[in-house]
Write an enzyme that holds these catalytic residues in place. Sequence first.
Site, mmCIF file in Angstrom:
data_model
loop_
_atom_site.group_PDB
_atom_site.id
_atom_site.type_symbol
_atom_site.label_atom_id
_atom_site.label_comp_id
_atom_site.label_asym_id
_atom_site.label_seq_id
_atom_site.Cartn_x
_atom_site.Cartn_y
_atom_site.Cartn_z
ATOM 1 N N HIS A 1 0.842 -1.200 0.000
ATOM 2 C CA HIS A 1 0.000 0.000 0.000
ATOM 3 C C HIS A 1 0.871 1.242 0.000
ATOM 4 C CE1 HIS A 1 -3.525 2.478 0.830
ATOM 5 N NE2 HIS A 1 -2.731 3.168 1.611
ATOM 6 N N ASP B 1 -14.850 3.290 8.181
ATOM 7 C CA ASP B 1 -13.784 4.168 7.694
ATOM 8 C C ASP B 1 -14.317 5.126 6.633
ATOM 9 O OD1 ASP B 1 -11.002 5.085 7.236
ATOM 10 O OD2 ASP B 1 -11.360 4.180 5.279
ATOM 11 N N ARG C 1 -13.939 13.436 8.618
ATOM 12 C CA ARG C 1 -12.644 14.062 8.916
ATOM 13 C C ARG C 1 -12.278 15.088 7.859
ATOM 14 N NH1 ARG C 1 -9.062 9.198 8.621
ATOM 15 N NH2 ARG C 1 -7.393 10.711 8.776
ATOM 16 N N SER D 1 -7.135 4.093 9.593
ATOM 17 C CA SER D 1 -7.901 4.122 8.346
ATOM 18 C C SER D 1 -7.233 3.219 7.295
ATOM 19 C CB SER D 1 -7.987 5.577 7.854
ATOM 20 O OG SER D 1 -8.440 5.659 6.534
ATOM 21 N N LYS E 1 -8.335 -1.030 6.127
ATOM 22 C CA LYS E 1 -8.634 -1.469 4.757
ATOM 23 C C LYS E 1 -7.727 -2.624 4.337
ATOM 24 C CE LYS E 1 -8.710 2.885 3.700
ATOM 25 N NZ LYS E 1 -8.965 4.283 3.397
#
Length: 433
Positions: free
Chosen positions: A82, A161, A168, A183, A187
């Site tokens: 990621h 999320d 946010r 967050s 995922k």
Amino acid sequence: MRMIDLIEKKQHRQALTQDEIKWMIDQYTADVVPDYQMSAMAMAIYFNGMNEDERSALTMAMVESGDQIDLSDIEGVKVDKHSTGGVGDTTTLVLAPLVASVGVPVAKMSGRGLGHTGGTIDKLEAIPGFHVELSQQDFSELVNKNKVAVVGQSGNLTPADKKLYALRDVTGTVESIPLIASSIMSKKIASGADAIVLDVKTGAGAFMKNVEQAKELAETMVNIGKSVGRQTMAVISDMSQPLGNAIGNGLEVKEAIDTLKGQGPEDLTELCLVLGSQMAYLGGAADSLEEARTLLEANLKNGKALEVFKTFVEAQGGDASVADDPDSVLPVAAYTKEVLADQDGVVSEIIADQIGIAAMMLGAGRETKESQIDLSAGLYLHKKVGDKVSAGESIATLYSNKAISDEVGERVLTNVKLSDSATEPTLVYDIVQ
Ligand code: URA
Ligand code: CA
């Protein structure tokens, strides 16, 4: 339990228990706790932080708020990667086939781009015929067969999320390390990987503008991953200038193919080898990062990585001849324009987010989720930090299917800074494990 009590607890810098966090996220996902109470909580977390136990509890509560992907019918250690987001970040297109070529299964779920950052799913769609929607079963079968498949994010992954992130975004609470870390990690964990490699970007084009913040975010995410039983490592890499030379979907596919042939830009190739070594090591293909790197380097030279790329593209409906002849397979822009240097000098800085915005203005990115993107659009940087430039020489080529305004060229020119000298750019700042 009452939300007001939890807000006041966090306001007074006390730690929330696992049960309290689970209750809060469940009630928020079910629309029982309203946005205004959750935004007060997000602000209390923003100022007062969370300890390690709280961060893990928040992550797992978000994981459990929706579907969790079961990858257990895929053989081997499933490794995911990621990136926290950047400009011209072509690494996944290279890494997925490259890591698969050493036998590690890559079951990758990717997203689309938004704003000045790109997304892997859009890039793959630049290859004619390529489809990113696969059933869970087809996905697992392809990974078992070819060691690699890439799909778009599925519907009900981490709904907590999704809600919290949107909140946010409008309450000034995005840039909180515990909130960003939970967050992202929620995922990754919900999408089922056994091991996770994180590419935490730092610099103008990234969330974390300096290395210290990036390191803290990386350490937080690695600790969360380990605390919930997923092997996790992180690389802190530069996003002050764009990665590689190409920015834009079709252009980045071509750049990825060059890189898989061992002829890619130096920085993109190096970052792929650093991240790929971690993936191959965590996936059990090598006993050390050094050994992993040797295996990957060999497969860039001997053509195996490119072969896996072709198999992967074909298996998902794409035209695999793109690997041999990208120029005649990828979409071609109707208009091009050169950005010419107005003086001699050395490139000292290329402001990544501004270059990303220029690419978006050409049609390579979306301003809103609904915008259509032009897969042929974007820009190619002929110069990177440290390169010499002469007046009148082209710094970048712009590509678009709509007539190219002077404004875009000017934006590129003012954000490629020329000076008498430049300091050697750093690509990898640190590795957290
Ligand atoms: N990316 C995410 O997925 N979440 C954040 O909070 C920030 C970046
Ligand atoms: Ca690139």
